[in-house]
Design a protein around this motif. Structure first.
Motif, mmCIF file in Angstrom:
data_model
loop_
_atom_site.group_PDB
_atom_site.id
_atom_site.type_symbol
_atom_site.label_atom_id
_atom_site.label_comp_id
_atom_site.label_asym_id
_atom_site.label_seq_id
_atom_site.Cartn_x
_atom_site.Cartn_y
_atom_site.Cartn_z
ATOM 1 N N GLN A 252 -4.125 72.410 -29.546
ATOM 2 C CA GLN A 252 -4.163 72.713 -30.968
ATOM 3 C C GLN A 252 -2.928 72.157 -31.663
ATOM 4 N N GLU A 253 -3.059 71.876 -32.932
ATOM 5 C CA GLU A 253 -1.916 71.479 -33.744
ATOM 6 C C GLU A 253 -1.001 72.693 -33.935
ATOM 7 N N PRO A 254 0.277 72.523 -34.225
ATOM 8 C CA PRO A 254 0.895 71.290 -34.684
ATOM 9 C C PRO A 254 1.562 70.470 -33.601
ATOM 10 N N GLY A 255 1.436 70.858 -32.322
ATOM 11 C CA GLY A 255 2.071 70.070 -31.276
ATOM 12 C C GLY A 255 3.272 70.789 -30.709
ATOM 13 N N PRO A 256 4.147 70.046 -30.000
ATOM 14 C CA PRO A 256 5.275 70.675 -29.311
ATOM 15 C C PRO A 256 6.231 71.359 -30.271
ATOM 16 N N ALA A 257 6.602 72.562 -29.923
ATOM 17 C CA ALA A 257 7.448 73.350 -30.816
ATOM 18 C C ALA A 257 8.908 72.930 -30.749
ATOM 19 N N ALA A 258 9.329 72.434 -29.579
ATOM 20 C CA ALA A 258 10.761 72.199 -29.388
ATOM 21 C C ALA A 258 11.147 70.727 -29.452
ATOM 22 N N THR A 259 10.195 69.843 -29.720
ATOM 23 C CA THR A 259 10.484 68.416 -29.664
ATOM 24 C C THR A 259 10.087 67.734 -30.960
ATOM 25 N N ASP A 260 10.984 66.921 -31.489
ATOM 26 C CA ASP A 260 10.668 66.109 -32.655
ATOM 27 C C ASP A 260 9.770 64.975 -32.189
ATOM 28 N N ASP A 261 8.504 64.960 -32.642
ATOM 29 C CA ASP A 261 7.567 63.991 -32.091
ATOM 30 C C ASP A 261 7.916 62.550 -32.450
ATOM 31 N N ARG A 262 8.861 62.358 -33.376
ATOM 32 C CA ARG A 262 9.296 60.993 -33.662
ATOM 33 C C ARG A 262 10.061 60.405 -32.481
ATOM 34 N N GLU A 263 10.557 61.254 -31.590
ATOM 35 C CA GLU A 263 11.310 60.797 -30.433
ATOM 36 C C GLU A 263 10.422 60.553 -29.220
ATOM 37 N N LEU A 264 9.149 60.827 -29.342
ATOM 38 C CA LEU A 264 8.262 60.752 -28.194
ATOM 39 C C LEU A 264 7.735 59.342 -27.990
ATOM 40 N N LEU A 265 7.973 58.799 -26.805
ATOM 41 C CA LEU A 265 7.479 57.467 -26.489
ATOM 42 C C LEU A 265 5.958 57.422 -26.516
ATOM 43 N N ILE A 266 5.315 58.520 -26.141
ATOM 44 C CA ILE A 266 3.855 58.550 -26.090
ATOM 45 C C ILE A 266 3.237 58.291 -27.466
ATOM 46 N N LYS A 267 3.975 58.588 -28.536
ATOM 47 C CA LYS A 267 3.466 58.330 -29.880
ATOM 48 C C LYS A 267 3.292 56.840 -30.141
ATOM 49 N N SER A 268 4.045 56.014 -29.421
ATOM 50 C CA SER A 268 3.931 54.565 -29.620
ATOM 51 C C SER A 268 2.591 54.034 -29.137
ATOM 52 N N TRP A 269 1.850 54.852 -28.382
ATOM 53 C CA TRP A 269 0.529 54.434 -27.917
ATOM 54 C C TRP A 269 -0.507 54.471 -29.035
ATOM 55 N N THR A 270 -0.103 54.905 -30.216
ATOM 56 C CA THR A 270 -1.022 54.960 -31.355
ATOM 57 C C THR A 270 -0.725 53.868 -32.379
ATOM 58 N N VAL A 271 0.343 53.103 -32.153
ATOM 59 C CA VAL A 271 0.822 52.163 -33.168
ATOM 60 C C VAL A 271 0.806 50.736 -32.628
#
Length: 234
Positions: free
Chosen positions: A74-93
């Motif tokens: 469920q959203e909004p995602g990880p509570a303790a991590t700024d998702d801008r720092e997540l390498l896995i997010k680069s898999w969408t760009v």
């Protein structure tokens, strides 16, 4: 899609637009990409000339587990991590090819995968460690299957093709596979049959063996999850 009810599991088949007649010969080339970019296999993203095989589907499952472990169901995602720092997010760009390159760099190295993917799982999720352990085992089985090295002398490690005419890549090969071939004084490329070592091609040759290993691991975790659910409802 499968749901569990009081009278047992019920399934619903979807994505019939992607179905094909298995009795009709198909082109070995992957003519089109279908799927969601973060979950697509490296071969599908890069439009590999290697025919689609069952390991592509297992690879997609690994990415789905990694995404779920990081962001939860469920959203909004990880509570303790700024998702801008997540390498896995680069898999969408970016383009599919660029995403394939990003995935290769992560999957090719166990320490990078552990640090940048497993290390970013949201530990606030219940039993997150189960997903983390499962993802770790699936990654090792898919990209670093030592049993194949010992039994088949297969060159399956990693996610990046090695050109043995390149001195640096040749040293990488010797470091990675030296224990398999007893390469104490360097590798004789002429005995390998090819100057290029593609781990995806090698794994395709042993797809059934790898699949059996993957299925065994998944069944182990499925049983563990069922026992945990029973305990939580007791």
């Amino acid at each position: 899609m499968v749901v569990q009810t009081d009278d047992g599991p019920h399934g619903l088949l979807i994505d019939f637009d992607c179905a094909f007649d298995s009795s009709v010969a198909r082109s070995p080339v992957r003519p089109e990409r279908t799927g969601t970019l973060p979950f697509m296999s490296i071969g599908n993203l890069s439009k590999s000339l290697l025919p689609h095989n069952i390991l592509d589907d297992w690879e997609s499952l690994l990415y789905l587990i990694c995404w779920t472990g990081t962001f939860g169901i469920q959203e909004p995602g990880p509570a303790a991590t700024d998702d801008r720092e997540l390498l896995i997010k680069s898999w969408t760009v970016g383009s599919p090819e660029s995403i394939a390159t990003k995935k290769k760099s992560v999957m090719n190295d166990s320490s990078t995968f552990s640090r940048e993917i497993l290390g970013k799982f949201d530990q606030n999720q219940t039993d997150c460690w189960r997903l983390e352990d499962l993802a770790d085992e699936l990654h090792e089985t898919l990209f670093y299957n030592d049993s194949l090295d010992d039994g088949q002398k297969a060159l399956c490690h990693g996610a990046i093709t090695l050109d043995l005419s390149n001195p640096q890549q040749k040293r990488t090969f010797e470091r990675r596979f030296g224990h398999v071939f007893g390469l104490s004084s360097g590798v004789d490329v002429s005995k390998l049959g090819s100057v290029v070592v593609d781990p995806f091609v090698e794994r395709a040759r042993h797809a059934q063996t790898i699949t059996d290993d993957l299925l065994s691991k998944l069944q182990k975790y499925a049983e563990s999850a069922r026992e945990a659910l029973k305990g939580s409802h007791a």
